[in-house]
Structure formats: structure tokens, C-alpha cells
Design an enzyme around this catalytic site. Structure first.
Site, PDB file in Angstrom:
ATOM      1  CG  HIS A 100       1.866 -54.147  47.628  1.00 59.54           C
ATOM      2  ND1 HIS A 100       2.943 -54.043  47.501  1.00 59.54           N
ATOM      3  CD2 HIS A 100       1.487 -54.086  48.796  1.00 59.54           C
ATOM      4  CE1 HIS A 100       3.625 -53.826  48.699  1.00 59.54           C
ATOM      5  NE2 HIS A 100       2.469 -53.792  49.759  1.00 59.54           N
ATOM      6  CG  ASP A 112       2.565 -49.524  56.224  1.00 58.80           C
ATOM      7  OD1 ASP A 112       2.035 -50.340  55.477  1.00 58.80           O
ATOM      8  OD2 ASP A 112       3.027 -48.660  55.786  1.00 58.80           O
TER       9      ASP A 112
HETATM   10  O1  LIG Z   1       0.474 -52.396  53.770  1.00 57.32           O
HETATM   11  C1  LIG Z   1       0.764 -53.280  52.496  1.00 57.32           C
HETATM   12  C2  LIG Z   1       0.390 -54.686  52.999  1.00 57.32           C
HETATM   13  C3  LIG Z   1       1.595 -55.657  53.478  1.00 57.32           C
HETATM   14  C4  LIG Z   1       0.920 -56.904  53.585  1.00 57.32           C
HETATM   15  C5  LIG Z   1       0.559 -57.654  52.371  1.00 57.32           C
HETATM   16  C6  LIG Z   1       0.746 -59.296  52.908  1.00 57.32           C
HETATM   17  C7  LIG Z   1       1.504 -59.360  53.945  1.00 57.32           C
HETATM   18  C8  LIG Z   1       2.119 -57.760  54.620  1.00 57.32           C
HETATM   19  N1  LIG Z   1       1.411 -52.940  51.682  1.00 57.32           N
HETATM   20  O2  LIG Z   1       1.923 -51.460  51.531  1.00 57.32           O
HETATM   21 ZN   LIG Z   2       2.553 -50.888  53.498  1.00 56.37          ZN
END
Ligand SMILES: O=C(CCC1CCCC1)NO
Ligand SMILES: [Zn+2]
Length: 370
Positions: A143, A268
Site C-alpha cells: 500500500h 488475508d
Molecule cells: O492487509 C492489508 C491492510 C488492510 C487494512 C489497512 C486498513 C484497513 C484494512 N493490506 O494488504
Molecule cells: Zn492485505
């Protein structure tokens, strides 16, 4: 054919603060909790399962090194790096930018070691020291955009590794396959206008970030067609993922013929994960791994690096990771997925009509890959 493995103790020391997902805030009713949803214990437990079963003895240890400032600046902006570095000196650390990506004092060092774990894995695979490698790094990275961290990610570990392979190791084409259940918006931001890195993200539609990862997002300029998004409807399991890999991901990789494949390996999308609504089991991750391994054998001498992304169920993530390491190494750990029976027959195994339509739509656009 050896399988490399990266894990460093300090990956388990990343500090996301006392909040459950966002910082604790009494007036807002957000209570502190001992384990943030992204607490590193979940990934440490994967390392411990690989160690306790003895599978680790069949893997080739690969030591991470801290990524250098230069390594990071290949894909991130200097101003962002300095912002992280400055906050990392503070007793209470800071946040990478979105207000939900906390890190403690010294967080820069752990994030540099995470990116450096991906670099060391790429070095080990490209040098031929190992055939493939799993970098169990933390904090995650996909991210993190060029100038901002998001979603628990500080630096784009896989992106840093891809840019390093391109610019330092003479690799001409790198493909990133991100099967984390969330859209790899950061990787997309970084390689949006480039055709030397094919970036494929397969994710639950609108899960996170809710406003990106749609099939129309295909790159721009030189990079048009070299970003492929496969958003899947919630509730999908191996039926949907297998169809997506067979119809979109594997054919695109074959057409692109990368010299190195990097998998953004989040767990996930598993049926037990709290942060998404997909239904993969541990064995399914092994099947996806095998698909990518077979394609890597076909186009790039098996050169495959897996870089850990998300995954939040401390009970189940270890088994998902164990099954992937078994597939990469061809060695059995001697234990099965302890949850397999409990999780069988709950759905997700078969492709559903609306999932087929979603994948076919993505396939039409991916087919335009030059
Ligand atoms: O596993 C993740 C993090 C996801 C969360 C980040 C804020 C709410 C969901 N990104 O691959
Ligand atoms: Zn994720």
C-alpha cells in the site's frame, strides 16, 4: 534446487501502537488492546511453525540487510523518506501518512530491514544461490505509494526489490503477482507508467483501498497495459482464484515472459482472516504457488521470490505459510493444516457465475497486454 528463507527477529518487534486497527482514542470509544490486528505476532507464529516442524532445516537461510536510502529512493520520494526518518527518532515514533500506519521509535530501521529482506531474497535467487525464496518480512509494503505510507505499509518492499533487480542486477523484465486480498495500490502508483515491471493485483473488490483496483486501471503512457487488476466479488474461494489465475494471471505472465517473478504473498484472502471476506484455505495457497512455480520454470528458470504482505489470523496464517513453503521447497513438514477439516465444505470451492463474469471482464482487458 534450494529454497531460500528470510526472517529476522526484529520483524516481530514492529510497534503499531495500542489501537485495534487505528490509534486508541478514548473519547471516540476506541479502546486500547494488547494486539493490534496487524500485530507482528501473527507472522512470528508462521516463522515458529516453520521452525518447530523442522521444515526450516530444509530451507536455505538468507539474511536480510538494511535497504539503503538509495534502494528506497528508487521508488519513493526523498521527502517521504525523510518524514519517516525524522519521526522514527521520536520517543513515540509516528505515522506513515494515512493516520492508521503507526510505527514506534526506530520504526525506520525495521522498515529498512523489511525492504532489505526482499532485496536479499532477490539477490539469492538471481545469483542462483537458491531457486526460489520466501521473504517473511514485516512491516508489509504494497500500500506504500511513492510519497505516502498507507495500510500498515511504510516502504514498498516488493517494489523496492523489483526496481533493484531492474537497475542493479540487469534483469530486464520483472513481474509482480500480488495475491494479498487488498489492492496493491502502492505498487500500482510506483510502476503506473512503466512497462519493465508487469504489476498484477488480484484482490477482493473495494476491500482496501475502497476506491482503487478496478479493471479499468491499466497503467498510463509507456505503462499502459502493464498494470492488471483482477477485482473479485466478496465471498470467493478457490473456484474464483483458480479461474482468475488460469484465465488472467498465468496467460499474462506467459505473454510478458519476465526474467524474475515476485509474489506479494499476503494470506488475508484466507477463509479465517478478519480483514476481508474471501475463502481460501492453506492448501489453496499451495496450489496457487505451484501454478506460479510452473510458469516460472517455463519462462525464467524458476526464479521466484515471495515477499510477505498482509494476513491477520494468528491461528491460520501459520498454516497458510507452511503450505506455501512446502510447495516452494518440495519438502513436507510432516503436519497437515490443523483447520482443514473444520473449514471443509463451507463453500468457496466452486466458481460461481458472477465470479466468472468478473474474471472474464478482467481477462478481456488483460488480453490487450502488448
Ligand atoms: O492487509 C492489508 C491492510 C488492510 C487494512 C489497512 C486498513 C484497513 C484494512 N493490506 O494488504
Ligand atoms: Zn492485505
Amino acid at each position: 534446487s534450494a529454497t531460500g528463507y528470510v526472517w529476522e527477529t526484529t520483524y516481530g518487534w514492529a510497534d503499531l501502537g495500542t489501537g485495534p486497527m487505528m490509534p486508541a482514542h478514548a473519547a471516540a470509544g476506541i479502546q486500547p488492546i494488547t494486539h493490534h490486528v496487524a500485530h507482528p505476532d501473527t507472522k512470528r507464529r508462521m516463522h515458529e511453525l516453520i521452525s518447530a516442524t523442522g521444515l526450516i532445516d530444509s530451507l536455505t537461510p538468507v539474511r536480510a540487510r538494511p535497504a539503503s536510502r538509495e534502494d528506497i529512493l528508487r521508488v519513493h520520494e526523498e521527502e517521504y523518506y525523510e518524514r519517516i526518518a525524522a519521526q522514527s527518532l521520536l520517543p513515540k515514533g509516528g505515522d506513515a501518512g494515512d493516520g492508521e500506519t503507526s510505527f514506534g521509535q526506530g520504526g525506520l530501521d525495521i522498515a529498512l530491514l523489511a525492504a532489505g529482506g526482499a532485496l536479499a531474497a532477490v539477490d539469492a535467487v538471481v545469483s542462483g544461490a537458491v531457486e526460489n525464496c520466501y521473504a517473511l518480512v514485516n512491516p508489509p509494503g504494497h500500500h506504500a505509494e511513492r510519497n505516502m505510507g498507507r495500510g500498515y505499509c511504510l516502504f514498498g518492499n516488493a517494489a523496492v526489490a523489483a526496481a533493484y533487480a531492474r537497475e542493479q542486477l540487469g534483469i530486464s523484465r520483472v513481474a509482480i503477482v500480488d495475491w494479498d486480498v487488498h489492492h496493491g495500490n502502492g505498487t500500482q502508483d510506483i510502476f503506473w507508467e512503466r512497462d519493465d515491471v508487469l504489476n498484477i493485483s488480484i484482490h477482493q473488490n473495494r476491500c482496501f483501498p475502497p476506491d482503487s483496483g478496478f479493471i479499468e486501471e491499466r497503467g498510463a503512457g509507456t505503462g499502459e497495459g502493464y498494470t492488471i487488476n483482477v477485482p473479485l466479488p466478496p465471498g470467493g474461494g478457490m473456484g474464483a482464484y483458480e479461474y482468475a489465475f488460469d484465465t488472467v494471471v498465468i496467460p499474462a505472465l506467459r505473454r510478458y515472459a519476465p526474467e524474475l517473478i515476485i509474489v506479494g504473498s499476503g494470506f488475508d484472502a484466507s477463509i479465517m482472516d478478519p480483514l476481508a471476506r474471501m475463502m481460501l484455505r492453506a492448501a489453496d495457497y499451495a496450489t496457487l504457488t505451484r501454478k506460479v512455480m510452473d510458469l516460472a520454470a517455463e519462462v525464467c528458470d524458476g526464479r521466484l521470490v515471495c515477499v510477505q504482505e498482509g494476513g491477520y489470523n494468528p491461528f491460520y496464517l501459520p498454516f497458510c505459510g507452511l503450505k506455501v513453503l512446502e510447495e516452494l521447497s518440495g519438502v513436507s513438514s510432516g503436519i497437515d493444516d490443523a483447520f482443514a477439516e473444520t473449514l471443509s465444505g463451507k463453500g468457496g470451492e466452486e466458481l460461481m457465475g458472477h465470479e466468472r463474469e468478473a474474471v472474464d471482464h478482467a481477462a478481456q482487458l488483460a488480453a490487450l497486454l502488448r
